[in-house]
Design a protein around this motif. Structure first.
Motif, PDB file in Angstrom:
ATOM      1  N   GLY A   1      -3.023 -75.571   3.873  1.00  0.00           N
ATOM      2  CA  GLY A   1      -2.583 -74.664   3.076  1.00  0.00           C
ATOM      3  C   GLY A   1      -0.972 -75.592   2.516  1.00  0.00           C
ATOM      4  O   GLY A   1      -0.424 -74.072   2.220  1.00  0.00           O
ATOM      5  N   CYS A   2      -0.987 -76.476   1.929  1.00  0.00           N
ATOM      6  CA  CYS A   2       0.270 -76.649   2.603  1.00  0.00           C
ATOM      7  C   CYS A   2       1.642 -76.503   1.262  1.00  0.00           C
ATOM      8  O   CYS A   2       2.512 -76.906   0.721  1.00  0.00           O
TER       9      CYS A   2
ATOM     10  N   ASP B   1      -4.671 -78.162   0.046  1.00  0.00           N
ATOM     11  CA  ASP B   1      -4.334 -76.963  -0.123  1.00  0.00           C
ATOM     12  C   ASP B   1      -5.656 -76.303  -1.470  1.00  0.00           C
ATOM     13  O   ASP B   1      -6.296 -77.836  -1.831  1.00  0.00           O
ATOM     14  N   ILE B   2      -6.812 -75.508  -1.535  1.00  0.00           N
ATOM     15  CA  ILE B   2      -7.478 -75.170  -2.476  1.00  0.00           C
ATOM     16  C   ILE B   2      -7.152 -74.931  -3.198  1.00  0.00           C
ATOM     17  O   ILE B   2      -7.827 -75.415  -4.914  1.00  0.00           O
ATOM     18  N   SER B   3      -5.832 -74.683  -3.778  1.00  0.00           N
ATOM     19  CA  SER B   3      -5.323 -75.310  -5.507  1.00  0.00           C
ATOM     20  C   SER B   3      -4.649 -76.312  -6.096  1.00  0.00           C
ATOM     21  O   SER B   3      -4.376 -77.134  -5.207  1.00  0.00           O
ATOM     22  N   LYS B   4      -5.110 -76.504  -7.024  1.00  0.00           N
ATOM     23  CA  LYS B   4      -5.162 -77.539  -7.386  1.00  0.00           C
ATOM     24  C   LYS B   4      -3.528 -77.934  -8.021  1.00  0.00           C
ATOM     25  O   LYS B   4      -3.024 -78.669  -8.152  1.00  0.00           O
ATOM     26  N   ASP B   5      -4.097 -77.192  -9.089  1.00  0.00           N
ATOM     27  CA  ASP B   5      -1.732 -76.773  -9.169  1.00  0.00           C
ATOM     28  C   ASP B   5      -1.163 -77.161  -7.953  1.00  0.00           C
ATOM     29  O   ASP B   5       0.511 -78.041  -8.533  1.00  0.00           O
TER      30      ASP B   5
ATOM     31  N   ALA C   1       3.458 -90.960   0.232  1.00  0.00           N
ATOM     32  CA  ALA C   1       3.938 -91.885   1.739  1.00  0.00           C
ATOM     33  C   ALA C   1       2.280 -90.580   2.102  1.00  0.00           C
ATOM     34  O   ALA C   1       1.144 -90.744   3.271  1.00  0.00           O
ATOM     35  N   VAL C   2       2.484 -88.851   2.023  1.00  0.00           N
ATOM     36  CA  VAL C   2       1.873 -88.232   1.836  1.00  0.00           C
ATOM     37  C   VAL C   2       0.529 -87.976   1.423  1.00  0.00           C
ATOM     38  O   VAL C   2       0.505 -88.609  -0.028  1.00  0.00           O
ATOM     39  N   ARG C   3       0.056 -88.101   2.337  1.00  0.00           N
ATOM     40  CA  ARG C   3      -2.174 -88.281   1.619  1.00  0.00           C
ATOM     41  C   ARG C   3      -2.073 -86.806   1.012  1.00  0.00           C
ATOM     42  O   ARG C   3      -2.613 -85.988   1.811  1.00  0.00           O
ATOM     43  N   TRP C   4      -1.885 -86.524   0.022  1.00  0.00           N
ATOM     44  CA  TRP C   4      -2.223 -85.373  -0.963  1.00  0.00           C
ATOM     45  C   TRP C   4      -4.175 -85.190  -1.007  1.00  0.00           C
ATOM     46  O   TRP C   4      -4.107 -86.035  -1.479  1.00  0.00           O
ATOM     47  N   PHE C   5      -4.093 -84.148  -0.788  1.00  0.00           N
ATOM     48  CA  PHE C   5      -6.394 -83.772  -1.091  1.00  0.00           C
ATOM     49  C   PHE C   5      -5.879 -82.596  -1.853  1.00  0.00           C
ATOM     50  O   PHE C   5      -5.832 -81.606  -0.602  1.00  0.00           O
ATOM     51  N   VAL C   6      -6.532 -82.110  -2.302  1.00  0.00           N
ATOM     52  CA  VAL C   6      -7.434 -80.635  -2.611  1.00  0.00           C
ATOM     53  C   VAL C   6      -8.567 -80.428  -1.547  1.00  0.00           C
ATOM     54  O   VAL C   6      -9.650 -81.524  -1.826  1.00  0.00           O
ATOM     55  N   GLY C   7      -8.554 -79.584  -0.817  1.00  0.00           N
ATOM     56  CA  GLY C   7      -9.545 -79.462   0.663  1.00  0.00           C
ATOM     57  C   GLY C   7      -9.728 -77.649   0.967  1.00  0.00           C
ATOM     58  O   GLY C   7      -8.802 -76.979   0.510  1.00  0.00           O
TER      59      GLY C   7
END
Length: 280
Positions: free
Chosen positions: A102-103, A125-129, A142-148
């Motif tokens: 929930g970043c 985060d579940i929010s794509k925005d 460097a951070v591995r960002w993803f919608v999850g």
């Protein structure tokens, strides 16, 4: 696309599983793909959507996260950020795998990555925005960002050294599944005095104007062994523009008619949190 935005996913098989069939995901060109050919493209901002069917709350929209970013960049949450970084530094090795659940707009994940450049930081985060904004602001790439989806994390079993949970729900079963045996959780919850000036102003519209976090702590203790707990609290003088921005981003007022509040009465605001460090 900048190759660095793709390169952060080069070792995806270490961490990611397909949200559809739960097989291992590998980097294939500019996509993550599983053996069953389920494919998830890396977006131009540098994130991947691993919850394509997820529905985000209308409260957590682009404007909400932009307001949050303005408040965070103004420094009101720096003490909480520093306490998180202190816990990471004391309890983790420099090459730890850290999952920020929930970043939001990525404030804490980016700070952790900057302070620990050898660590593997995954953030969702579940929010794509919110994830679009987080990836766009990631200068390190460097951070591995993803919608999850917190209810079904697209993360391998026993892959994570630390879960960072800042003002987000706990899914104990999923946390335990993805955590290594000696992994820790850094959990941040609102303190009893957090936002108390706004809470008092909106008292007539709030179901619970007085806040206690003890039940949250007790529920957390049922699933994790608490190692350390501290409170970070500071009351800030706050300009009228910042009060207005804060009121339109805080979950405290999501179901409140903000236009009915006389925000001019607020000239200072208390930011308070409990930082809990616990082991699996």
């Amino acid at each position: 696309m900048n190759p660095a935005k793709i390169a952060r996913f080069r070792d995806s098989e270490r961490y990611f599983i397909c949200p559809i069939c739960h097989e291992t995901l590998h980097l294939d060109g500019a996509s993550l793909r599983c053996p069953n050919r389920h494919t998830f493209d890396i977006a131009k901002q540098g994130y991947v959507n691993l919850a394509p069917a997820a529905k985000q709350s209308p409260f957590y929209n682009k404007a909400s996260f932009e307001n949050r970013a303005r408040i965070l960049e103004a420094g009101y949450y720096d003490d909480i950020r520093d306490a998180v970084l202190d816990a990471v530094g004391r309890y983790l090795n420099p090459r730890a795998a850290i999952l920020d659940v929930g970043c939001g707009e990525g404030f804490y994940a980016r700070a952790v990555q900057r302070a620990n450049p050898a660590a593997d930081v995954l953030a969702f985060d579940i929010s794509k925005d919110s994830i679009q904004q987080a990836a766009r602001e990631d200068a390190t790439m460097a951070v591995r960002w993803f919608v999850g989806n917190l209810a079904d994390l697209p993360v391998r079993d026993d892959a994570i050294d630390c879960i960072l949970d800042v003002f987000s729900p706990v899914n104990a079963a999923e946390f335990h599944r993805v955590m290594k045996d000696d992994a820790i959780v850094i959990k941040v919850i609102p303190g009893v005095h957090h936002d108390e000036q706004l809470r008092e102003l909106a008292r007539e519209q709030l179901r619970n104007a007085d806040y206690s976090n003890e039940h949250v702590i007790e529920q957390f203790r049922e699933h994790f062994n608490v190692l350390d707990m501290r409170t970070v609290s500071r009351t800030f003088a706050m300009a009228a523009d910042d009060v207005h921005t804060f009121a339109h981003m805080t979950p405290l007022l999501f179901n409140v008619d903000i236009d009915a509040l006389d925000l001019a009465q607020i000239s200072e605001l208390t930011i308070e949190a409990r930082i809990i460090v616990a082991r699996k």
